[in-house]
Design an enzyme around this catalytic site. Structure first.
Site, PDB file in Angstrom:
ATOM      1  CD  GLU A 106      -5.681   8.583  10.681  1.00 28.92           C
ATOM      2  OE1 GLU A 106      -4.892   7.633  10.693  1.00 28.92           O
ATOM      3  OE2 GLU A 106      -6.063   9.139   9.628  1.00 28.92           O
TER       4      GLU A 106
ATOM      5  CD  GLU B  21     -10.603   8.020  -0.761  1.00 26.97           C
ATOM      6  OE1 GLU B  21      -9.825   8.017   0.220  1.00 26.97           O
ATOM      7  OE2 GLU B  21     -10.905   6.993  -1.400  1.00 26.97           O
TER       8      GLU B  21
ATOM      9  CD  GLU C  13      -7.253   2.350   1.842  1.00 34.01           C
ATOM     10  OE1 GLU C  13      -7.045   3.520   2.230  1.00 34.01           O
ATOM     11  OE2 GLU C  13      -8.081   2.056   0.955  1.00 34.01           O
TER      12      GLU C  13
ATOM     13  CE  LYS D 290      -3.249   2.606   2.892  1.00 38.79           C
ATOM     14  NZ  LYS D 290      -4.018   2.657   4.152  1.00 38.79           N
TER      15      LYS D 290
END
Length: 497
Positions: free
Chosen positions: A302, A482, A346, A253
């Site tokens: 986050e 996105e 992911e 990733k």
């Protein structure tokens, strides 16, 4: 005893400007500064001194607005985790660093400075997290490349001269909590009268009400120009190259970011932008760091790491879909999120890394068995909290931040291979975007958020950032859309959309 100059200074202030500090408090502060200077002479090195007193609950945004006007450096922090706020103004001591070891260098310097701090006053013991003088600031995603220097160092953390903390939660008496703390670093030649007087002056200017703004319509800034860095087609091409490398087995990733730079016809109203962010995203951690005219602001869902009461908390946040215009559409997007093998993979990469990073120092580690869906105003994410009970010899928050940053949600996995590919291919100096913003107390407790949903503002120029995780099944067009969705919060906050 003769009246000291600092007491005369405070007594000369108009009564309306003495809202927090009285003469007795001023005398107590002066005594603590004197003890610190004596300690500096005895130890032969600078000494951190910190004095505190309880204050009534105050509006954090109002205090921060005043602080950013009277101090060249200021910070606002509103935690999503425990309803606490922090306003920091002025600088008692800088701990900045550049390079790969930027967090480690700050951590070592903070441990040395915090050792043997001279404290006094009446601190508010009931604050949920952290006590005493704080180290506040942030760190960049990666060391700056090349010879050009970004607005902020790779790590800029400092002890604020004025530190105001509080919480909207109530005590058993039903009164909101607040603490005013004044910090300084003194040496053997410091004048305690001047030190205490300067602290009093800055505190009063931060706490004194500002004149009301003139009434009238507020017009949004007009956009003069904008630029995507890199251009949209180039960024999509980069996604395609990353996908090919993953299918070849180079890494699992990688997180690709992009910047959109806007130039307006007037300076952006940063306090108004922060106020809009706070109202639109109450579930996010709100932050604003100002230094030398540059301001890094955001509302992030986050957090990197939180350490309090012998427990370390972190969060796996990866996988994104839009919000729907209707409940039915929203539910359909949610099903896409929770049912996508690509997104679940992911997300799992991030959670696995967090679990592995915390295992060594935790006597007991708890990982949610499956992700939940975190719904924000504009997007929804997969979210998995991870927390552990710390072993007795566990490190403090700065060491955990150093260990965890960047998580696979910000850089990629495996870390070394993905970061190496980013350094050679992304072509973007992220600065503090996707880095960390937060604070540590002297015992190692504290909070660090991941600096996403953010912008760097300087006058009439604003750089907005967004990124997304790329895996082997990623579609360049979908990933680009996105990032567009992730840019919207800051576009609305700045009055550009």
């Amino acid at each position: 005893m003769a009246t000291d100059a600092s007491l005369l200074y405070l007594a000369a202030l108009p009564e309306a400007d003495r809202s927090a500090l009285d003469l007795a408090s001023s005398q107590d502060l002066l005594g603590v500064c004197r003890r610190a200077v004596d300690a500096a002479r005895l130890r032969g090195r600078p000494v951190l001194t910190s004095w505190a007193m309880p204050v009534p609950y105050t509006d954090a945004l109002d205090v921060w607005r005043r602080s950013r006007r009277v101090a060249d450096r200021a910070m606002l922090w509103r935690s999503a985790w425990d309803s606490t706020f922090l306003v920091a103004a002025g600088t008692a001591h800088d701990l900045s660093a550049d390079g790969e070891d930027r967090i480690g260098a700050v951590r070592a310097a903070w441990a040395e400075l915090a050792d043997g701090a001279v404290t006094g006053g009446g601190p508010t013991a009931e604050l949920p997290t952290g006590q005493g003088p704080l180290l506040v600031g942030g760190v960049a995603f990666a060391p700056a490349a090349g010879t050009s220097r970004p607005p902020f160092p790779d790590a800029l953390m400092w002890v604020p001269s004025v530190q105001i903390r509080g919480t909207a939660a109530t005590t058993g008496r039903g009164a909101p909590l607040g603490e005013l703390r004044l910090n300084a670093v003194v040496d053997r030649d410091s004048d305690p009268v001047r030190v205490s007087r300067d602290l009093l002056d800055l505190a009063e200017r931060c706490l004194s009400p500002m004149p009301a703004a003139p009434a009238g319509p507020v017009t949004a800034p007009l956009l003069r120009e904008s630029a995507e860095l890199p251009p949209a087609d180039d960024w999509k091409s980069l996604v395609g190259r990353a996908v090919r490398r993953m299918r070849e087995g180079a890494f699992e990733k990688v997180v690709l970011a992009r910047e959109v730079r806007y130039v307006a016809d007037r300076s952006f109203d940063v306090p108004a932008a922060v106020n809009r962010l706070g109202r639109a995203y109450p579930e996010a951690t709100l932050f604003a760091v100002r230094d030398s005219g540059f301001e890094f602001v955001g509302a992030t869902p986050e957090y990197l790491v939180r350490l309090t009461g012998g427990t370390v908390h972190t969060l796996g946040l990866a996988g994104t879909t839009p919000r729907g215009a209707t409940p039915e559409e929203d539910a359909a997007y949610e099903r896409d999120l929770t049912g996508s093998a690509k997104i679940l993979h992911e997300h799992d990469v991030v959670v696995r890394m967090l679990r592995e990073a915390l295992t060594t120092d935790c006597a007991d580690l708890t990982v949610a068995p499956s992700p939940t869906v975190l719904k924000l105003a504009n997007v929804q994410h997969l979210s998995t909290p991870v927390q552990g009970k710390l072993a007795e010899d566990a490190p403090g928050i700065l060491e955990f931040a150093e260990r965890l940053h960047p998580t696979p949600a910000l850089g990629g996995h495996p870390r070394a291979a993905s970061l190496d590919w980013l350094a050679k291919n992304e072509g973007l100096d992220r600065g503090w975007y996707a880095g960390g913003v937060g604070w540590s107390d002297t015992s190692g407790q504290g909070e660090f958020a991941v600096a996403i949903r953010s912008a760097l503002v300087h006058g009439n120029v604003a750089s907005l950032y967004a990124g997304c995780g790329i895996v082997a099944d990623s579609d360049p067009e979908e990933e680009y859309l996105e990032t567009c969705a992730k840019l919207r919060p800051m576009l609305h906050a700045l009055g550009l959309a």
